[in-house]
Design a protein around this motif. Structure first.
Motif, PDB file in Angstrom:
ATOM      1  N   SER A   1      -7.748   5.377  46.418  1.00  0.00           N
ATOM      2  CA  SER A   1      -8.606   4.369  45.383  1.00  0.00           C
ATOM      3  C   SER A   1     -10.275   4.562  45.758  1.00  0.00           C
TER       4      SER A   1
ATOM      5  N   ARG B   1      -9.878  -4.141  36.209  1.00  0.00           N
ATOM      6  CA  ARG B   1      -8.581  -3.396  36.613  1.00  0.00           C
ATOM      7  C   ARG B   1      -8.009  -3.459  37.874  1.00  0.00           C
ATOM      8  N   GLY B   2      -6.821  -3.323  38.200  1.00  0.00           N
ATOM      9  CA  GLY B   2      -6.090  -3.394  39.515  1.00  0.00           C
ATOM     10  C   GLY B   2      -4.899  -3.753  39.497  1.00  0.00           C
ATOM     11  N   GLU B   3      -4.714  -4.537  40.404  1.00  0.00           N
ATOM     12  CA  GLU B   3      -3.355  -5.199  40.702  1.00  0.00           C
ATOM     13  C   GLU B   3      -3.300  -6.647  41.531  1.00  0.00           C
TER      14      GLU B   3
ATOM     15  N   LYS C   1       1.371  -4.663  38.361  1.00  0.00           N
ATOM     16  CA  LYS C   1       0.580  -3.312  38.828  1.00  0.00           C
ATOM     17  C   LYS C   1      -0.014  -2.808  37.587  1.00  0.00           C
ATOM     18  N   ARG C   2      -1.019  -2.060  37.641  1.00  0.00           N
ATOM     19  CA  ARG C   2      -1.707  -1.261  36.720  1.00  0.00           C
ATOM     20  C   ARG C   2      -1.962  -2.638  35.582  1.00  0.00           C
ATOM     21  N   ILE C   3      -2.719  -3.352  35.890  1.00  0.00           N
ATOM     22  CA  ILE C   3      -3.154  -4.718  34.825  1.00  0.00           C
ATOM     23  C   ILE C   3      -4.676  -4.435  34.904  1.00  0.00           C
ATOM     24  N   ALA C   4      -5.006  -5.220  33.829  1.00  0.00           N
ATOM     25  CA  ALA C   4      -6.604  -5.746  33.782  1.00  0.00           C
ATOM     26  C   ALA C   4      -6.681  -7.126  33.785  1.00  0.00           C
TER      27      ALA C   4
ATOM     28  N   ASP D   1      -3.968   0.702  29.358  1.00  0.00           N
ATOM     29  CA  ASP D   1      -3.978   2.273  28.909  1.00  0.00           C
ATOM     30  C   ASP D   1      -3.618   2.462  27.633  1.00  0.00           C
TER      31      ASP D   1
ATOM     32  N   ARG E   1      -0.939  -3.715  29.663  1.00  0.00           N
ATOM     33  CA  ARG E   1      -0.762  -2.320  29.197  1.00  0.00           C
ATOM     34  C   ARG E   1      -2.445  -1.787  29.066  1.00  0.00           C
TER      35      ARG E   1
ATOM     36  N   THR F   1       6.812  -9.298  34.702  1.00  0.00           N
ATOM     37  CA  THR F   1       5.763  -9.282  33.440  1.00  0.00           C
ATOM     38  C   THR F   1       6.427  -9.966  32.185  1.00  0.00           C
TER      39      THR F   1
END
Length: 412
Positions: free
Chosen positions: A101, A230-232, A218-221, A271, A269, A304
């Motif tokens: 990171s 963004r992160g977790e 995980k992998r959220i905003a 991305d 999501r 989620t």
């Protein structure tokens, strides 16, 4: 009777220790007073997570992480950069590496080897450390008073003083903000101490809380208004914790203070754009349940999917467009931040207007302040420790300049 001394540093965290090292290298006699039984307790606790010393990103981006305090901190951060911190650690036999990171850690992934080597170096430089020695304020004629473990009082009149007592987070480790009344009594302006890099409290339903506390997102905003990160994150019984929440500490705190709550949104999501989600959601489900379809089509975890239901009052939209919109902006209401006892760091503190560019208090010449006592904040990721080190060195340089200008002076 006052005992003559040269420089007194109050607080044995990273800020105080690095200032002591800098001053001792210049031949100054330095004594550190620490109210806890041993030094750098919060530093050691940070090491349990690997000891994120600093960050490898471009310096301009790095400086931008300090928000409103950037203008004040920038000279110190440019004078002692992330690379300087890495070189310093390597000089103590602790090589560092850059994580995936961009965060920088010791190869040992621990704080204790670095701290042991650091304390040994300070001892070799002649720095004395007085543990269980609690500063209780100033007595007459500018004398510092310290309550010792045996109940006695030590009185010292140094030529310069550095206050490096930390903020007020994790008070059981030593930094409890007890210094604030002592400085306010001297007319020093102090912003209210508040949690930073802290989790938020959300009123989950009992079913969601019991089933999913401890599950990662995980992998959220996460966003608040137009500001997002963004992160977790991690679902807790009380709400949400994690780096992506901590990064929004200031706007969350301000929203709660102004509105009584903070209306967050989560993009599950980030991305994938909304149009692409609509196409995925419009596919035939076959014999799958709705939850199974969501998990397979969008790779959403059970946590989620349940978070979507929680936010929608257990009534998920039937049409693909509305559901895609919900996935991109899951609404959640934070009713409060977790308290200082669990916050990673502290917002508020000695107002930056109270000190000069050398970190000396305008109203108390010869008394300097550095580290988390000052009114600045930064996200996790190495930014906190870097500014503590850099401001400690900047204050040490300020003390040297003060003593050079006023060789006969003592601090008030």
């Amino acid at each position: 009777m006052a005992v003559p001394s040269d420089i007194i540093i109050i607080g044995a965290g990273p800020t105080g220790l690095i200032a002591a090292e800098w001053l001792a290298r210049s031949g100054r006699r330095v004594a550190i007073h620490e109210r806890m039984p041993s030094p750098a307790r919060k530093f050691l606790m940070a090491g349990r997570g690997g000891l994120n010393l600093t960050h490898s990103e471009d310096l301009l981006a790095f400086l931008g992480r300090y928000g409103p305090a950037r203008a004040f901190l920038e000279p110190a951060l440019r004078a002692f950069t992330p690379q300087d911190l890495r070189d310093w650690a390597e000089g103590l036999g602790q090589k560092t590496f850059v994580g995936s990171s961009g965060r920088i850690f010791p190869e040992s992934f621990k704080a204790s080897p670095l701290l042991r080597a650091w304390l040994a170096r300070l001892g070799e430089l002649g720095v004395t450390l007085h543990a269980r020695s609690q500063w209780t304020g100033w007595e007459s004629e500018g004398v510092l008073a310290f309550k010792e473990a045996d109940g006695s009082t030590t009185r010292l009149r140094p030529r310069a003083t550095l206050l490096a007592l930390g903020g007020a987070s994790w008070p059981r480790l030593g930094s409890d903000g007890g210094w604030a009344p002592l400085l306010r009594a001297k007319g020093i302006g102090i912003s209210e101490l508040a949690p930073s890099n802290s989790g938020v409290e959300i009123r989950w339903s009992a079913v969601f809380r019991e089933k999913f506390a401890g599950e990662p997102l995980k992998r959220i905003a996460v966003g608040l208004g137009e500001e997002s990160r963004r992160g977790e994150a991690v679902i807790t019984e009380q709400g949400l914790e994690g780096g992506v929440i901590y990064a929004l500490s200031r706007p969350i705190r301000e929203a709660i203070a102004f509105h009584g709550q903070a209306r967050l949104w989560i993009d599950l999501r980030p991305d994938t754009d909304e149009g692409a989600l609509v196409k995925l959601l419009a596919r035939p489900r076959g014999g799958q349940s709705f939850s199974t379809f969501l998990r397979k089509a969008l790779k959403l975890s059970p946590a989620t999917v349940s978070l979507l239901r929680e936010a929608a009052g257990n009534q998920l939209p039937d049409d693909a467009a509305s559901l895609a919109r919900l996935i991109k902006q899951v609404p959640l209401t934070a009713v409060s931040q977790r308290g200082l006892e669990r916050a990673i760091s502290t917002a508020g503190g000695v107002a930056l207007a109270e000190i000069d560019r050398h970190y000396m208090l305008h109203k108390l010449p010869g008394v300097f302040v550095a580290g988390e006592m000052l009114d600045w904040e930064a996200p996790t990721g190495g930014y906190l420790l870097q500014a503590c080190f850099a401001s400690g060195i900047a204050a040490a340089k300020g003390i040297e300049a003060w003593l050079a200008r006023s060789p006969g002076n003592v601090a008030p």
